[in-house]
Scaffold this motif. Sequence first.
Motif, PDB file in Angstrom:
ATOM      1  N   ARG A 184       0.858  -1.183   0.000  1.00 56.86           N
ATOM      2  CA  ARG A 184       0.000   0.000   0.000  1.00 56.86           C
ATOM      3  C   ARG A 184       0.897   1.236   0.000  1.00 56.86           C
ATOM      4  O   ARG A 184       2.035   1.172   0.435  1.00 56.86           O
ATOM      5  N   PHE A 201      -0.079   4.821   1.241  1.00 54.53           N
ATOM      6  CA  PHE A 201      -0.829   5.963   1.768  1.00 54.53           C
ATOM      7  C   PHE A 201       0.158   6.958   2.375  1.00 54.53           C
ATOM      8  O   PHE A 201       0.953   6.613   3.247  1.00 54.53           O
ATOM      9  N   GLU A 233      -4.116   7.731   6.599  1.00 54.44           N
ATOM     10  CA  GLU A 233      -4.587   6.424   6.158  1.00 54.44           C
ATOM     11  C   GLU A 233      -5.727   6.605   5.165  1.00 54.44           C
ATOM     12  O   GLU A 233      -6.081   7.731   4.811  1.00 54.44           O
ATOM     13  N   TRP A 234      -6.336   5.481   4.732  1.00 51.77           N
ATOM     14  CA  TRP A 234      -7.384   5.540   3.705  1.00 51.77           C
ATOM     15  C   TRP A 234      -8.575   6.373   4.174  1.00 51.77           C
ATOM     16  O   TRP A 234      -9.247   7.009   3.371  1.00 51.77           O
ATOM     17  N   THR A 289      -8.342   8.775   6.678  1.00 51.26           N
ATOM     18  CA  THR A 289      -7.930  10.009   7.351  1.00 51.26           C
ATOM     19  C   THR A 289      -7.182  10.933   6.393  1.00 51.26           C
ATOM     20  O   THR A 289      -6.259  11.638   6.787  1.00 51.26           O
ATOM     21  N   GLY A 332      -5.351  10.077   3.632  1.00 55.63           N
ATOM     22  CA  GLY A 332      -4.141   9.580   2.997  1.00 55.63           C
ATOM     23  C   GLY A 332      -4.217   9.684   1.479  1.00 55.63           C
ATOM     24  O   GLY A 332      -5.284   9.495   0.890  1.00 55.63           O
TER      25      GLY A 332
END
Length: 287
Positions: A192, A194, A198-199, A201, A203
Motif C-alpha cells: 500500500r 498511503f 490512512e485511507w 484520514t 491519505g
Amino acid sequence: MPEFQASQFLTRMQDKTIAFVGDSLGRQMFQSMMCMLTGGDDHSHVEDVGKHYGLVIARHAKRSDGWAYRFRRTNTTILYYWSATLCDLEPLGRSNPAAGYAMHLDRPPAFLQNNLHRFHVLVLNTGHHWNRGKMKANKWQMYVSGAPSHSRDIAVIWKAKNFTIHSVVRWLDEQLPSHPHLKVFYRSLSPRHFFNGEWNTGGTCDSMDPLAKGNSVFQNRSDDAEAEGAVRGTRIKLLDITAISRLRDEGHISRYSIRGREGVQDCLHWCLPGVPDTWNEILAAQL
C-alpha cells in the motif's frame, strides 16, 4: 525476461487451466492476465465457463465468487476465485446469515479442495483483509480443528494470518505428489502507499512521477518475510512482487476510481494497465 506475447503464452498453456485464488489484489492479477491475453477487446473465441466451476451468481448475492474464461483455440482456461483469507468459510447458521461464519484457519477453501485436480497453475495470495475491522464486518470467527480457537497466539491477527498461510502451503505441498502436472505459486504482499494519513484520514497517493524514490531493488530476501518463510522447504514457489511494486507509489487508482468518494483515495489497488501486468510477466517467465 522474454517479452510477454499473448499468442505464444496461450500456445504454451494449451489444454491447461490457470487459477488465481485470493483477495481483490488477486482479482486484479486475473483481470490483468485477461487483458494481456485479449488486448482488452471482446473476442468470439473467449467463452465464459464459470458455470463449470460453480462460479455463478447465487440467489440474493450481488456478485459471483469468481469468473472463468476459456480460450477456445488453445483450450486454455483462466479463472479467479474470491478467497480473501484463504480460509474455508462455513456458515454458523444455515438459515440465519446474521450468525456469521466459522473461519477455519487450518482448512483451505472448499473450492480448492474440490477443484485442485483441474488446475495446472495455481496462484494464491492473501493479506489486506487480516484486520479486526474486516473480521467484525464479515462476522468471521476463527476456528482451528473444527472448534473455536482459544489460542492466545492465534488471537493476534498477524499471527493468525501467518498460521493460515503456513497451513494452506503445507496442505498444497502434501497434495503435489498426487498432482504432478500442477505448479503452485504463493504471491507475496502487494504494498500500500498511503501518504499523510490512512485511507480514512485523508491519505493520498496522487503522485504522477514514476519511480521517484528509485528504480532498482538490491536484496536477496523478500520484503514479505511471512510468505518467504511459509514456502521455505516446500515445492511451492514464491512469486515475489513486494519490493519491486513498492517502487511504484504513483501506480495506484488514487482519486480516479469510478466509485471514488470525496476525500478518499484508493492507494491499495492498481491502475490497469499497470503494475499487476509485471506480476504476470514474472509469472509467465517462471512458468
